[in-house]
Scaffold this active site. Structure first.
Site, mmCIF file in Angstrom:
data_model
loop_
_atom_site.group_PDB
_atom_site.id
_atom_site.type_symbol
_atom_site.label_atom_id
_atom_site.label_comp_id
_atom_site.label_asym_id
_atom_site.label_seq_id
_atom_site.Cartn_x
_atom_site.Cartn_y
_atom_site.Cartn_z
ATOM 1 N N LYS A 78 47.223 49.977 42.136
ATOM 2 C CA LYS A 78 46.260 49.614 43.175
ATOM 3 C C LYS A 78 46.973 48.736 44.198
ATOM 4 C CE LYS A 78 41.587 47.622 43.727
ATOM 5 N NZ LYS A 78 40.400 47.095 43.013
ATOM 6 N N SER A 153 35.813 49.222 43.844
ATOM 7 C CA SER A 153 36.791 49.243 44.908
ATOM 8 C C SER A 153 38.076 49.996 44.537
ATOM 9 C CB SER A 153 37.173 47.817 45.304
ATOM 10 O OG SER A 153 37.775 47.145 44.208
ATOM 11 N N SER A 177 34.681 47.131 39.580
ATOM 12 C CA SER A 177 35.586 48.016 40.324
ATOM 13 C C SER A 177 36.566 48.829 39.502
ATOM 14 C CB SER A 177 36.367 47.219 41.359
ATOM 15 O OG SER A 177 35.540 46.959 42.451
HETATM 16 N N1 GLN Z 1 31.261 46.361 44.102
HETATM 17 C C1 GLN Z 1 31.419 44.959 43.812
HETATM 18 C C2 GLN Z 1 31.648 44.192 45.085
HETATM 19 O O1 GLN Z 1 31.674 44.794 46.121
HETATM 20 C C3 GLN Z 1 32.546 44.756 42.836
HETATM 21 C C4 GLN Z 1 33.869 44.839 43.457
HETATM 22 C C5 GLN Z 1 34.980 44.605 42.494
HETATM 23 O O2 GLN Z 1 34.799 44.651 41.280
HETATM 24 N N2 GLN Z 1 36.134 44.318 43.040
HETATM 25 O O3 GLN Z 1 31.786 42.996 45.067
#
Ligand code: GLN
Length: 484
Positions: A78, A153, A177
């Protein structure tokens, strides 16, 4: 057998026996990326030369019979993990020119085990999002149906593993995410206990919630890589002072007599019947395997989403204050003075969702509001953690859907942040409590995959993976891959 169909242990055996070389395997994956990723957009950078050099070195070690544990196995990282001398963007214009002077511990650890980096995967900007539509580098498509999102994400990591452009990928999880994109792309994703995996060199979003992990095609594959990533790191003050756990030794142990908790609050929610049916079928599989099903109560669980959307933005506003155009990253052109430099750099460098979070977080932390919002949220967070502690007195793991449904169409939720935030309703509680959680495929609806979540007690990643592996040894959901 096509090389892109092999599991990590099959790759390892193949390399050891000399059936193929790491250079052949790496080239095969690079060709697949070249062929398919223009459409999917799962990579921000493809590091071909670097990968082929690493593969060559691995091949030499196999020849010399001193191969490393994961030698020559390709992986995608990532683009939140810093990689020395290689672009690390975090999906943002703000870091679109950033070459890190050092590498993340996660990268270093996997490099030391011989893994070959294929490239850096696309992601929501600064890991904020659930659809991979907020990346400065464009949205990522779901390989199961390209009109749909891969989740976020870590959408790039999920899309590339699901399209077999990489056998495995690293990812991070602040509120879901790893698990949510794994669920939406039909994969296995695990977020370990907070502190298991070093955050050094992992670009910070919300420091008390962020945790690195893996997206893979099976629990077995995930176990191999997570084990290699884990362990104490003196460079991260929140890293747990524990050795990496053995995650593969007990994978095949029976789960007979073990207890699965079903939180009644999760099932009180209105969930689509196809989700409920898949979960019921999964429960039936576990019952057949001898597990006992117990109802548990997580009575404060409804606080999770509002609590997360105070804590995560608050911490993000503090973490992202460092991007000001002075030291590194994007800088606006021809600033008139220092204030103009700060303001225009941040205005031009950040996207809308990141700005929304910074504004909410700055507000929640401002004088007079700190006690009312941030402090109160921290207290509620403890209530959620207490509920889990209580539940784990009686059960081994807690089972629920990972997401409220299958993937959704690109653009469908972009104008409604609350709808988007609800994607993580089932995943956020584990981050608040710092607990390990994983998602494995357990069904399909209209040709799109669906996942179930298992949350474990602190440090019990091995048990979670054991539950996941025993499910995967008796079902075929994880073997289904999209046709791309
Ligand atoms: N979807 C969640 C957010 O936007 C979690 C994101 C994540 O786990 N990085 O904060």
């Amino acid at each position: 057998m096509e090389l892109n169909k092999l599991s990590l242990s099959e790759i390892k055996i193949g390399l050891e026996k000399g059936d193929f070389t790491s250079t052949e395997l790496t080239s095969h994956y690079l060709e697949r990326i070249d062929k398919h990723d223009e459409q999917l957009n799962s990579f921000i950078s493809v590091t071909s030369d670097h990968a082929l050099e690493q593969a060559k070195a691995a091949d030499q070690r196999y020849k010399n019979e001193d191969a490393l544990p994961l030698d020559g196995i390709p992986i995608a990282h990532k683009d939140i993990f810093c990689t020395k001398g290689i672009l690390t963007t975090c999906g943002s214009r703000m870091l679109s020119n950033f070459e890190s002077p050092y590498s993340a511990t996660v990268y270093e650890k996997l490099d030391k085990q011989g893994m070959v980096m294929l490239g850096k995967t696309n992601m929501d900007e600064f890991a904020m999002g659930s659809s991979n539509e907020t990346s400065f580098f464009g949205k990522v498509k779901n390989p199961w149906n390209q009109d749909y999102v891969p989740g976020g994400s870590s959408g790039g990591s999920a899309a590339c593993v699901s399209a077999e452009l990489a056998p495995v990928a690293t990812a991070t999880d602040t509120g879901g995410s790893i698990r949510q994109p794994a669920s939406l792309c039909g994969l296995t994703g695990i977020k370990p206990t907070y502190g298991r995996v070093s955050r050094y060199g992992m670009i910070a979003f919300a420091s008390s919630l962020d945790q690195g992990g893996v997206i893979a095609r099976s629990a077995e594959d995930a176990a191999l890589v997570l084990e290699a990533m884990s362990g104490h790191d003196p460079k991260d003050s929140t890293s747990l002072n524990l050795d990496a756990p053995d995650l593969t030794a007990n994978l095949n142990d029976s789960i007979k007599g073990m207890k699965i908790g079903l939180p009644k609050e999760f099932f009180d929610r209105e969930i689509p019947s196809f989700v409920e049916n898949s979960i019921e079928e999964a429960i039936a599989v576990y019952k057949d395997l001898g597990a006992e099903i117990v109802e548990v109560s997580l009575k404060n669980i409804n606080l999770s989403l509002p609590v997360y959307y105070i804590i995560a933005p608050a911490e993000c506003s503090a973490n992202l204050s460092r991007y000001d155009g002075v030291r590194y990253g994007y800088r606006c052109e021809d600033p008139e003075n220092i204030e103009d430099l700060f303001m225009r750099t941040r205005e031009e460098g950040f996207g809308a969702e990141v700005k929304r979070r910074i504004l909410i977080g700055t507000y929640a932390l401002s004088a007079g509001y700190y006690d009312a919002y941030y402090l109160k949220a921290q207290k509620c967070r403890q209530l959620v953690a207490n509920d889990f502690n209580e539940a784990f007195k009686n059960v081994d793991v807690i089972l629920s859907p990972t997401t409220p449904g299958t993937s959704f169409k690109a653009g469908e939720k972009t104008n409604d942040p609350i709808e988007m935030y609800l994607q993580d309703i089932f995943t956020i509680p584990a981050n608040l409590a710092g607990l390990p959680g994983l998602s494995i495929p357990c069904g399909e609806h209209n040709g799109l995959p669906l996942g179930m979540q298992l949350v474990g007690n602190s440090l019990e990643e091995a048990k979670l993976l054991q539950f996941a592996h025993s499910f995967q040894s008796n079902t075929n959901w994880h073997k289904k891959m999209p046709n791309i």
